[in-house]
Design a protein around this motif. Sequence first.
Motif, PDB file in Angstrom:
ATOM      1  N   LYS A 181      20.046   5.618 -53.972  1.00 27.48           N
ATOM      2  CA  LYS A 181      20.349   6.297 -54.949  1.00 27.48           C
ATOM      3  C   LYS A 181      20.314   7.690 -54.811  1.00 27.48           C
ATOM      4  CE  LYS A 181      21.116   2.943 -57.831  1.00 27.48           C
ATOM      5  NZ  LYS A 181      22.623   2.714 -58.355  1.00 27.48           N
ATOM      6  N   SER A 182      21.263   8.652 -55.180  1.00 28.63           N
ATOM      7  CA  SER A 182      20.880  10.188 -55.083  1.00 28.63           C
ATOM      8  C   SER A 182      19.938  10.731 -55.864  1.00 28.63           C
ATOM      9  CB  SER A 182      22.281  10.840 -55.375  1.00 28.63           C
ATOM     10  OG  SER A 182      22.260  10.792 -56.859  1.00 28.63           O
ATOM     11  N   ALA A 183      19.557  11.767 -55.258  1.00 21.52           N
ATOM     12  CA  ALA A 183      18.086  12.534 -55.898  1.00 21.52           C
ATOM     13  C   ALA A 183      18.560  12.825 -57.584  1.00 21.52           C
ATOM     14  CB  ALA A 183      17.964  13.844 -55.379  1.00 21.52           C
ATOM     15  N   ALA A 184      19.826  12.976 -57.686  1.00 23.28           N
ATOM     16  CA  ALA A 184      20.343  13.482 -59.183  1.00 23.28           C
ATOM     17  C   ALA A 184      20.163  12.141 -59.907  1.00 23.28           C
ATOM     18  CB  ALA A 184      21.955  13.880 -59.259  1.00 23.28           C
ATOM     19  N   GLU A 185      20.521  10.751 -59.473  1.00 19.87           N
ATOM     20  CA  GLU A 185      20.431   9.669 -60.097  1.00 19.87           C
ATOM     21  C   GLU A 185      18.941   9.568 -60.403  1.00 19.87           C
ATOM     22  OE1 GLU A 185      24.023   6.973 -58.962  1.00 19.87           O
ATOM     23  OE2 GLU A 185      22.908   7.479 -57.411  1.00 19.87           O
ATOM     24  N   ILE A 186      18.038   9.513 -59.388  1.00 22.61           N
ATOM     25  CA  ILE A 186      16.677   9.202 -59.600  1.00 22.61           C
ATOM     26  C   ILE A 186      16.301  10.236 -60.773  1.00 22.61           C
ATOM     27  CG2 ILE A 186      14.522   9.536 -58.477  1.00 22.61           C
ATOM     28  CD1 ILE A 186      16.217   7.359 -57.507  1.00 22.61           C
ATOM     29  N   ASP A 218      11.183  27.544 -68.750  1.00 21.62           N
ATOM     30  CA  ASP A 218      10.490  28.726 -68.183  1.00 21.62           C
ATOM     31  C   ASP A 218      11.722  29.510 -67.164  1.00 21.62           C
ATOM     32  OD1 ASP A 218       7.894  28.137 -68.395  1.00 21.62           O
ATOM     33  OD2 ASP A 218       7.903  26.548 -66.978  1.00 21.62           O
ATOM     34  N   PRO A 219      11.483  30.659 -67.281  1.00 22.95           N
ATOM     35  CA  PRO A 219      12.574  31.527 -66.849  1.00 22.95           C
ATOM     36  C   PRO A 219      12.871  31.169 -65.312  1.00 22.95           C
ATOM     37  CG  PRO A 219      10.461  32.902 -67.163  1.00 22.95           C
ATOM     38  CD  PRO A 219      10.379  31.738 -67.809  1.00 22.95           C
ATOM     39  N   GLY A 220      13.992  30.745 -64.899  1.00 17.85           N
ATOM     40  CA  GLY A 220      14.476  30.681 -63.590  1.00 17.85           C
ATOM     41  C   GLY A 220      14.459  29.082 -63.102  1.00 17.85           C
ATOM     42  N   TYR A 221      14.079  28.151 -64.069  1.00 13.47           N
ATOM     43  CA  TYR A 221      14.232  26.872 -64.244  1.00 13.47           C
ATOM     44  C   TYR A 221      15.370  26.481 -64.791  1.00 13.47           C
ATOM     45  CZ  TYR A 221      10.294  26.244 -61.171  1.00 13.47           C
ATOM     46  OH  TYR A 221       9.454  26.336 -59.968  1.00 13.47           O
ATOM     47  N   GLU A 222      16.364  27.132 -65.093  1.00 17.80           N
ATOM     48  CA  GLU A 222      17.646  26.851 -65.841  1.00 17.80           C
ATOM     49  C   GLU A 222      18.461  25.591 -65.231  1.00 17.80           C
ATOM     50  OE1 GLU A 222      16.351  30.966 -66.801  1.00 17.80           O
ATOM     51  OE2 GLU A 222      16.885  29.768 -65.078  1.00 17.80           O
ATOM     52  N   ARG A 223      18.288  25.492 -64.172  1.00 21.52           N
ATOM     53  CA  ARG A 223      18.902  24.539 -63.324  1.00 21.52           C
ATOM     54  C   ARG A 223      18.077  23.562 -62.657  1.00 21.52           C
ATOM     55  NH1 ARG A 223      22.831  28.405 -59.676  1.00 21.52           N
ATOM     56  NH2 ARG A 223      20.922  29.658 -59.977  1.00 21.52           N
ATOM     57  N   PRO A 224      18.402  22.184 -62.436  1.00 25.92           N
ATOM     58  CA  PRO A 224      17.805  21.385 -61.821  1.00 25.92           C
ATOM     59  C   PRO A 224      17.650  21.433 -60.337  1.00 25.92           C
ATOM     60  CG  PRO A 224      19.837  20.299 -62.390  1.00 25.92           C
ATOM     61  CD  PRO A 224      19.664  21.724 -62.817  1.00 25.92           C
ATOM     62  N   SER A 225      16.454  20.980 -59.838  1.00 26.69           N
ATOM     63  CA  SER A 225      16.632  21.036 -58.298  1.00 26.69           C
ATOM     64  C   SER A 225      16.780  19.361 -57.857  1.00 26.69           C
ATOM     65  CB  SER A 225      15.258  21.377 -57.594  1.00 26.69           C
ATOM     66  OG  SER A 225      15.216  21.069 -56.344  1.00 26.69           O
ATOM     67  N   HIS A 226      17.602  19.296 -56.911  1.00 27.03           N
ATOM     68  CA  HIS A 226      17.948  17.732 -56.442  1.00 27.03           C
ATOM     69  C   HIS A 226      17.556  17.762 -54.773  1.00 27.03           C
ATOM     70  CE1 HIS A 226      20.955  17.656 -59.771  1.00 27.03           C
ATOM     71  NE2 HIS A 226      19.979  17.150 -60.051  1.00 27.03           N
ATOM     72  N   THR A 227      16.673  18.808 -54.448  1.00 26.11           N
ATOM     73  CA  THR A 227      16.431  18.915 -52.854  1.00 26.11           C
ATOM     74  C   THR A 227      15.184  17.971 -52.616  1.00 26.11           C
ATOM     75  OG1 THR A 227      17.383  20.968 -52.885  1.00 26.11           O
ATOM     76  CG2 THR A 227      16.175  20.377 -51.081  1.00 26.11           C
ATOM     77  N   GLU A 228      15.174  17.210 -51.808  1.00 28.25           N
ATOM     78  CA  GLU A 228      14.005  16.274 -51.435  1.00 28.25           C
ATOM     79  C   GLU A 228      13.543  17.065 -50.529  1.00 28.25           C
ATOM     80  OE1 GLU A 228      14.474  12.065 -51.438  1.00 28.25           O
ATOM     81  OE2 GLU A 228      16.527  12.376 -51.777  1.00 28.25           O
TER      82      GLU A 228
END
Length: 546
Positions: free
Chosen positions: A302-307, A117-127
């Motif tokens: 664990k970090s959000a990125a690891e999860i 989807d456009p705009g979701y090219e990068r992950p989100s690691h924010t809890e």
Amino acid sequence: MNDIDPQKFWKSRKSRSGGGRAPRRPAVGLLTVAALLAAPVPAAQAQVAGGGTVVRTDAGRVRGEVTAEGRQFLGIPFAQPPVGALRWSAPRPVAPWQGVRAAGEFGNRCVQGTSWDPGYERPSHTEDCLDLNVYVPQGVVRGPVLVWLHGGGLTAGAGEDVVPDVFARRTGAVVVTVNYRLGAMGFLATEGLDGEAADGVSGNFGMLDQQAALRWVRANIGRFGGDPGRVTIAGESAGGRSVCTQLASPTSTGLYRAAIVQSGAYNDCSARPHPTATAQGAAFAERLGCSGAGTLACLRAKSAAEILAAQGGFDWAPVTGGAFLPTQPAEAFANGAAARVPVLNGANRDEGRMFAFASFDVRGTPLTAERYPSVMRAAYGDGVLARYPLSAYPSPTIAYGTAQGDGLFACAALRLDAVLATRGPVYTYEFADRTAPPFASLRNLGTDFDFGATHVNEVQYLFKHFGLESPLDAEQRALSRQMVQYWGSFLRGGVPRADGQPAMPDRPGLVLSLRTGSAGGNVLSATTAQEHQCDLWDAQKSSVSP
């Protein structure tokens, strides 16, 4: 279901940074104003309904803004950030703040990966992501309320994926869109987490977030001009599945008066049995190197990125066995242990075409006539292959997608109609506009594949999907106006109706087919089950699994 998950093929929006706030889009679109309801309200509430941009919530004041369509308040927190020791815990009331909090930008998207989807090219690691958005038509007083739960497979998406400001203006409804925890962050079940849960069952954190948002609405929406006694929950795909799940949840009682399920009945709204969920949780923990007595502390470290990196391949879905969901939704519906509220439920005529395209064509390996028999046999068996001969369809991918859509969505929606009809009115539709432009994610692929009335495509007829204007022609815009009228009259507590159109039926087996005028217009159909070969799929529904 042969490498297809109906929850994982949509998400979209440009973000300033991975996991950060997405830029706010300007309000766009001009459509005629619907007649608004009026009723006596307290003076302070009437002042807010008259156009104020500062509203006092139970936690503090927020400042929104006036747009071309009314007012909007973005990124309002409805629960404490689920971070640190609060990761994998039930949502807690948001801490009060002093002064006036700006509510002019969307909040953070919950932890999730990338998508097409456009705009979701990068992950989100924010809890820190438990926010909601409120759209208020100008002058509304005690208006009906729509709470929208986004799709995305319970692993992706955000409340900002639809901008319902025009819908709000045309229906006179206050619309709320909600973020909730996703993937492992929202649906991890382990023995350690069970020990922290009041009922001994973990894994429903994302669903509890939705209920926390509904409680925020009940406590606060009157200050925005909405009627807390006329709340409808709605969603599409995983959002529709969430609505279906909430209908079966005893702890959601009293939080809404009606429900809308769009393409959400797949797999009969099934949840994970608790033993299955905890076994999956143990395997997930082992993947992260966490085991033994310190498993839970290890996971929280664990970090959000690891999860996020470790959650692929697991089924993240609601869990049965506790106070939130004592039994499977289908069983709750059949036994009468479900909310007795009006429901608007439906699916799209060609749901499966998008998934078939995603399995084959988008990967550069279109399904060929030679491979079609073996692929169909592997997925569904000889009986289904015989009922879907390649000669009856324009291409192998469309033939395969038709079987997918019939088995997973269309017939599941009709089954849900039948079981829900035993405990209240169920209004039924099928979005059948095969001329519809593909929604933005598919349009951006630049393909000439014929998606027809595929999964997600109806959303752009109701809202600005991803905040964008869809390229609808005159007939499609007319259908869009009719659909908004159908949904709007349902929100106001009536039978879904549109000017000069047949009312949406409340009778199992009879479906309102939503089509453009050149395709014959909206008509009542008693043959939907036959067209989707539901005798076949109902007989072997257990073999159709995403």
